[in-house]
Each structure stands twice: as C-alpha cells, then as structure tokens.
Design a protein around this motif. Structure first.
Motif, short mmCIF file in Angstrom:
data_model
loop_
_atom_site.label_atom_id
_atom_site.label_comp_id
_atom_site.label_asym_id
_atom_site.label_seq_id
_atom_site.Cartn_x
_atom_site.Cartn_y
_atom_site.Cartn_z
N ARG A 141 0.83 -1.21 0.00
CA ARG A 141 0.00 0.00 0.00
C ARG A 141 0.87 1.26 0.00
O ARG A 141 0.56 2.24 -0.68
N ARG A 142 1.97 1.21 0.78
CA ARG A 142 2.88 2.36 0.78
C ARG A 142 3.47 2.57 -0.61
O ARG A 142 3.66 3.70 -1.06
N GLY A 143 3.76 1.45 -1.30
CA GLY A 143 4.26 1.56 -2.68
C GLY A 143 3.24 2.19 -3.61
O GLY A 143 3.60 3.00 -4.48
N VAL A 144 1.98 1.88 -3.42
CA VAL A 144 0.91 2.51 -4.21
C VAL A 144 0.83 3.99 -3.86
O VAL A 144 0.78 4.85 -4.75
N ASP A 145 0.86 4.32 -2.57
CA ASP A 145 0.77 5.71 -2.13
C ASP A 145 1.93 6.55 -2.66
O ASP A 145 1.75 7.74 -2.95
N ARG A 146 3.11 5.94 -2.79
CA ARG A 146 4.29 6.67 -3.30
C ARG A 146 4.30 6.74 -4.83
O ARG A 146 5.17 7.37 -5.40
N GLY A 147 3.39 6.03 -5.47
CA GLY A 147 3.35 6.04 -6.93
C GLY A 147 4.23 4.99 -7.59
O GLY A 147 4.40 4.98 -8.81
N GLU A 148 4.82 4.09 -6.81
CA GLU A 148 5.66 3.04 -7.39
C GLU A 148 4.84 1.95 -8.06
O GLU A 148 5.29 1.33 -9.01
#
Length: 197
Positions: A141-148
């Motif tokens: 989810r953090r990867g999604v939030d960062r745009g990765e």
C-alpha cells in the motif's frame, strides 16, 4: 480472553526462557511431528510443568504457532525503507538460509495436521500467517501511495500467493529449500515485474 489477560498470563516467563521453550517445541516437532507432540513431552523436554505450559499458551496449537512465530527474523510491518524494492531487500536480507530450510520442512510436516486440526489452522492463521500478510499488504500500500505501483495493478492481491507458492514449489520441483539467493532472483524475475516496479 482480553489482550491484557493474555499479556499478564505470559509475563511470568522471561524472554530467554520463552525462547528455550519455543526451540524445544520446534525440536520435538521435527523429531515426532505434530500429531505425536504432546504437552507432556514438551514439559519433560523443558523441565516445566504442564500447568505452566497451559497457563502460558493455553493449548498445543497456540504453543506450536507461537514457537513458529518466534523464528521470524523481522516482522514485515516493521520494514519501511521508502521503496518497495528496498523493503523486499531488507525482508530478504533478514532471512536466514538455515532457518528457512528448517521452517520449510516443519511447515511441510504441518500441512497434513492443519487439514486435520481446525484449532491448529486457526492458531497458525492468527499468529503466523495473517500478521505477515497484513505487514506485506501495508508495504505494498505504501508503494501505491508513493506512486511506485499502479493502484489498479492486478498483481497486488496475489503477492502473498506468489511468495508462499515459491516456498512450496521450489522443494517440490528442485528438491531444495528456499534461500536468500533464490528469493532475490524470484522477486526480480516474478514479483517486481508483476507489480511494475
């Protein structure tokens, strides 16, 4: 039972003694398997009373699940390097090849017992599987939030399946346990391309 009651119940044994007990449980599991593992045998091996074991862990399934949980080198929920690739690198770096080989053999041995014992299945899900999946989902989810990772990436829901599948498939296909080198190659070749990172 409330979380406070559980914490109070477990606080009577030092962390060192708890680690000893967990290791003895895992040794017995390797020697005799889940079905033949008894609280009497654990008590004898650890020079404990059965009453202490039941007071601390409540049941054989919970004792086994907690013993397996203590072999995890780091909780996935605690990893946050700022990138998905970095998080996976830390996860792999903290893995221990010898421990993974022992854990893979143990889990393979427990596979049948899980199907026969709903209590063991629930304990393993609650104490071992669900916390790791929750940590992995938070990492992604953090990867999604960062745009990765694209929010609509279809592979997001299947990352746990990919990783668990690797642990099951490698011993079956190549007759060897998963190690850090294989995990790194697997993530580079399968997980990261599926996630688009």
């Amino acid at each position: 039972m409330t979380e406070e009651t559980t914490a109070s119940r477990r606080s009577r044994i030092t962390p060192e003694r708890q680690a000893e007990l967990h290791e003895a449980v895992l040794d017995l599991l390797r020697e005799v398997g889940y079905d033949a593992l008894t609280m009497d045998a654990v008590a004898a091996r650890t020079k404990s009373s059965k009453a202490t074991l039941y007071r601390q862990w409540g049941s054989k399934p919970e004792l086994v699940a907690r013993a397996l949980r203590c072999t995890q080198p780091v909780a996935l929920a605690d990893i946050d390097t700022g990138t998905v690739r970095g998080d996976f690198a830390v996860m792999i770096q903290h893995s221990d090849d010898a421990q993974m080989a022992k854990d893979t053999a143990l889990l393979r041995g427990l596979a049948h017992a899980v199907h026969e014992s709903p209590e063991l299945h629930k304990a393993l899900r609650d104490l071992l599987v669900d916390p790791e999946i929750t940590g992995l989902q938070a990492m992604l989810r953090r990867g999604v939030d960062r745009g990765e990772i694209a929010p609509d990436c279809k592979a997001l829901d299947f990352v746990p399946h990919m990783l668990i599948g690797a642990f099951i498939a490698l011993p079956l296909i190549e007759d060897r346990p998963v190690d850090r080198e294989f995990l790194g190659q697997f993530c580079d070749a399968v997980v990261f391309p599926a996630l688009g990172v």
